[in-house]
Design a protein around this motif. Structure first.
Motif, PDB file in Angstrom:
ATOM      1  N   TYR A   1       0.827  -1.212   0.000  1.00  0.00           N
ATOM      2  CA  TYR A   1       0.000   0.000   0.000  1.00  0.00           C
ATOM      3  C   TYR A   1       0.861   1.261   0.000  1.00  0.00           C
ATOM      4  N   ALA A   2       2.015   1.219   0.664  1.00  0.00           N
ATOM      5  CA  ALA A   2       2.872   2.404   0.778  1.00  0.00           C
ATOM      6  C   ALA A   2       3.348   2.912  -0.575  1.00  0.00           C
ATOM      7  N   ARG A   3       3.305   2.072  -1.598  1.00  0.00           N
ATOM      8  CA  ARG A   3       3.720   2.506  -2.941  1.00  0.00           C
ATOM      9  C   ARG A   3       2.671   3.376  -3.620  1.00  0.00           C
ATOM     10  N   VAL A   4       1.440   3.349  -3.111  1.00  0.00           N
ATOM     11  CA  VAL A   4       0.324   4.044  -3.767  1.00  0.00           C
ATOM     12  C   VAL A   4       0.205   5.459  -3.208  1.00  0.00           C
ATOM     13  N   HIS A   5       0.151   6.429  -4.096  1.00  0.00           N
ATOM     14  CA  HIS A   5       0.027   7.836  -3.692  1.00  0.00           C
ATOM     15  C   HIS A   5      -1.183   8.439  -4.393  1.00  0.00           C
ATOM     16  N   LEU A   6      -2.350   8.252  -3.782  1.00  0.00           N
ATOM     17  CA  LEU A   6      -3.594   8.722  -4.373  1.00  0.00           C
ATOM     18  C   LEU A   6      -3.812  10.209  -4.163  1.00  0.00           C
ATOM     19  N   LEU A   7      -3.399  10.724  -3.011  1.00  0.00           N
ATOM     20  CA  LEU A   7      -3.698  12.099  -2.619  1.00  0.00           C
ATOM     21  C   LEU A   7      -2.418  12.874  -2.374  1.00  0.00           C
ATOM     22  N   GLU A   8      -2.504  14.201  -2.477  1.00  0.00           N
ATOM     23  CA  GLU A   8      -1.347  15.032  -2.143  1.00  0.00           C
ATOM     24  C   GLU A   8      -0.980  14.862  -0.678  1.00  0.00           C
TER      25      GLU A   8
ATOM     26  N   GLU B   1      -5.707   9.956   6.618  1.00  0.00           N
ATOM     27  CA  GLU B   1      -5.389   9.690   8.024  1.00  0.00           C
ATOM     28  C   GLU B   1      -5.465   8.196   8.319  1.00  0.00           C
ATOM     29  N   TYR B   2      -6.466   7.528   7.746  1.00  0.00           N
ATOM     30  CA  TYR B   2      -6.653   6.098   7.992  1.00  0.00           C
ATOM     31  C   TYR B   2      -6.506   5.309   6.691  1.00  0.00           C
ATOM     32  N   ALA B   3      -5.988   4.104   6.808  1.00  0.00           N
ATOM     33  CA  ALA B   3      -5.985   3.150   5.706  1.00  0.00           C
ATOM     34  C   ALA B   3      -6.158   1.758   6.295  1.00  0.00           C
ATOM     35  N   ILE B   4      -6.861   0.907   5.582  1.00  0.00           N
ATOM     36  CA  ILE B   4      -7.074  -0.479   5.994  1.00  0.00           C
ATOM     37  C   ILE B   4      -6.319  -1.373   5.019  1.00  0.00           C
ATOM     38  N   CYS B   5      -5.431  -2.209   5.536  1.00  0.00           N
ATOM     39  CA  CYS B   5      -4.591  -3.079   4.699  1.00  0.00           C
ATOM     40  C   CYS B   5      -4.773  -4.545   5.097  1.00  0.00           C
ATOM     41  N   ALA B   6      -4.223  -5.437   4.266  1.00  0.00           N
ATOM     42  CA  ALA B   6      -4.248  -6.881   4.529  1.00  0.00           C
ATOM     43  C   ALA B   6      -5.659  -7.381   4.788  1.00  0.00           C
ATOM     44  N   ASN B   7      -6.616  -6.846   4.014  1.00  0.00           N
ATOM     45  CA  ASN B   7      -8.015  -7.258   4.097  1.00  0.00           C
ATOM     46  C   ASN B   7      -8.607  -7.059   5.486  1.00  0.00           C
TER      47      ASN B   7
ATOM     48  N   GLY C   1      -6.558  -6.760   8.252  1.00  0.00           N
ATOM     49  CA  GLY C   1      -5.587  -7.194   9.255  1.00  0.00           C
ATOM     50  C   GLY C   1      -4.795  -6.057   9.867  1.00  0.00           C
ATOM     51  N   HIS C   2      -4.717  -4.939   9.161  1.00  0.00           N
ATOM     52  CA  HIS C   2      -3.989  -3.781   9.660  1.00  0.00           C
ATOM     53  C   HIS C   2      -4.824  -2.524   9.481  1.00  0.00           C
ATOM     54  N   ILE C   3      -4.822  -1.674  10.492  1.00  0.00           N
ATOM     55  CA  ILE C   3      -5.341  -0.308  10.376  1.00  0.00           C
ATOM     56  C   ILE C   3      -4.146   0.618  10.543  1.00  0.00           C
ATOM     57  N   LEU C   4      -3.888   1.428   9.523  1.00  0.00           N
ATOM     58  CA  LEU C   4      -2.816   2.414   9.591  1.00  0.00           C
ATOM     59  C   LEU C   4      -3.400   3.747  10.002  1.00  0.00           C
ATOM     60  N   VAL C   5      -2.746   4.410  10.939  1.00  0.00           N
ATOM     61  CA  VAL C   5      -3.148   5.748  11.382  1.00  0.00           C
ATOM     62  C   VAL C   5      -1.989   6.677  11.081  1.00  0.00           C
ATOM     63  N   ASP C   6      -2.216   7.605  10.159  1.00  0.00           N
ATOM     64  CA  ASP C   6      -1.147   8.481   9.679  1.00  0.00           C
ATOM     65  C   ASP C   6       0.062   7.667   9.220  1.00  0.00           C
ATOM     66  N   GLY C   7      -0.218   6.557   8.554  1.00  0.00           N
ATOM     67  CA  GLY C   7       0.826   5.718   7.979  1.00  0.00           C
ATOM     68  C   GLY C   7       1.475   4.740   8.930  1.00  0.00           C
ATOM     69  N   VAL C   8       1.058   4.738  10.203  1.00  0.00           N
ATOM     70  CA  VAL C   8       1.664   3.871  11.222  1.00  0.00           C
ATOM     71  C   VAL C   8       0.679   2.776  11.619  1.00  0.00           C
ATOM     72  N   ASP C   9       1.161   1.549  11.665  1.00  0.00           N
ATOM     73  CA  ASP C   9       0.298   0.428  12.026  1.00  0.00           C
ATOM     74  C   ASP C   9      -0.171   0.534  13.466  1.00  0.00           C
ATOM     75  N   ASP C  10      -1.456   0.259  13.688  1.00  0.00           N
ATOM     76  CA  ASP C  10      -2.024   0.237  15.033  1.00  0.00           C
ATOM     77  C   ASP C  10      -1.780  -1.154  15.624  1.00  0.00           C
ATOM     78  N   PRO C  11      -0.857  -1.285  16.575  1.00  0.00           N
ATOM     79  CA  PRO C  11      -0.487  -2.613  17.065  1.00  0.00           C
ATOM     80  C   PRO C  11      -1.609  -3.316  17.821  1.00  0.00           C
ATOM     81  N   GLU C  12      -2.462  -2.558  18.502  1.00  0.00           N
ATOM     82  CA  GLU C  12      -3.549  -3.184  19.257  1.00  0.00           C
ATOM     83  C   GLU C  12      -4.546  -3.846  18.309  1.00  0.00           C
ATOM     84  N   TRP C  13      -4.884  -3.167  17.223  1.00  0.00           N
ATOM     85  CA  TRP C  13      -5.801  -3.767  16.260  1.00  0.00           C
ATOM     86  C   TRP C  13      -5.176  -5.012  15.626  1.00  0.00           C
TER      87      TRP C  13
END
Length: 278
Positions: free
Chosen positions: A74-81, A85-91, A93-105
């Motif tokens: 996902y980090a290779r994709v640059h959709l917006l300037e 704030e949020y992205a959902i990855c690995a179907n 399995g991961h919630i990214l907050v400002d590009g950082v994985d949320d370890p609790e989730w």
């Protein structure tokens, strides 16, 4: 009221050259914007109209890319300037907050997946046993699921059906997207992660878009959704009362999806303003 917009990426919003489905005279084709590079070469694109629409959408609603890609992919994709704030990855399995994985989730998801009837190693080993020359690559992703890159033309008759049945008996499911065959635990869903982001943002309404069997729960979770007139859902004839279907296919469908989402986000915008100020 916060509006949440969760959209799949590949073959929903972004398209490789092979998936664009462009037709007609070259002079009439739309201008494209590259939104992903792989090994320093252009890989994924949107139309410039879609790119402008996504910027407007992100300014109007909480826009959440929602993908089966790993965080690294996902980090290779640059959709917006400015990245969302949020992205959902690995179907899911991961919630990214400002590009950082949320370890609790991530820990919650792994605990849930670990309680399943079969583990990743068993599924991976099965793919090794039943594979052949038609399997070009075999990978595990994020320690959660497996996928094979296959030669579609060389797939043995019934192979997907047999794999689907074997996985279903063990609480896993399959999805064929382009040249990739995914095997994922049934408990790993984009919808669960979308519900968590909705809770965190206080979203009162959700829109969604997606093209594959792995998007069904997400589309059904949303108050309104849209899918393109191509891909796995289209090929299987899947539909639901709250899910619209684009008129176009290919990258033109991606542009249509952005317009559909933007139109509904704009219609909902006055609801975010107190009545006395509207």
């Amino acid at each position: 009221m916060t509006l949440l917009v969760c959209s799949d990426l590949d073959r929903t919003l972004i398209y490789s050259a092979a998936a664009m489905g462009l037709a007609g005279p070259d002079a009439a084709l739309p201008r494209l914007l590259c939104v992903e590079l792989y090994q320093a070469a252009p890989l994924s694109f949107v139309t410039e109209t879609a790119a402008r629409g996504l910027e407007l959408l992100a300014a109007t609603a909480t826009f959440v890319p929602t993908t089966t890609r790993t965080p690294e992919q996902y980090a290779r994709v640059h959709l917006l300037e400015k990245p969302p704030e949020y992205a959902i990855c690995a179907n899911g399995g991961h919630i990214l907050v400002d590009g950082v994985d949320d370890p609790e989730w991530s820990a919650q998801v792994r605990a849930r997946v670990a309680d399943g009837r079969a583990g990743l190693d068993e599924v991976h080993d099965h793919l090794v046993r039943v594979g052949g020359d038609f399997v070009l690559k075999l990978r595990t992703a994020a320690g959660l699921f497996a996928y094979a890159v296959v030669d579609r033309a060389a797939l043995p008759a019934g192979w997907i059906a047999d794999l689907t049945g074997w996985c279903a008996e063990r609480g896993w499911r399959t999805s064929l997207q382009g040249r990739k065959v995914y095997c994922l635990p049934e408990t790993l869903t984009k919808a669960d992660a979308a519900a968590e982001v909705a809770r965190r943002t206080g979203a009162g309404r959700t829109l969604a878009a997606g093209d594959s069997l792995l998007d069904i729960e997400l589309l059904e979770f949303a108050d309104a959704a849209i899918r393109p007139a191509h891909g796995e859902l289209h090929d299987t004839g899947w539909s639901s009362p709250r899910t619209a279907v684009t008129a176009a296919g290919g990258i033109a469908a991606g542009e249509e999806i952005v317009g559909w989402l933007l139109e509904r986000a704009a219609a909902a915008e006055p609801e975010t303003v107190p009545p006395a100020l509207a």
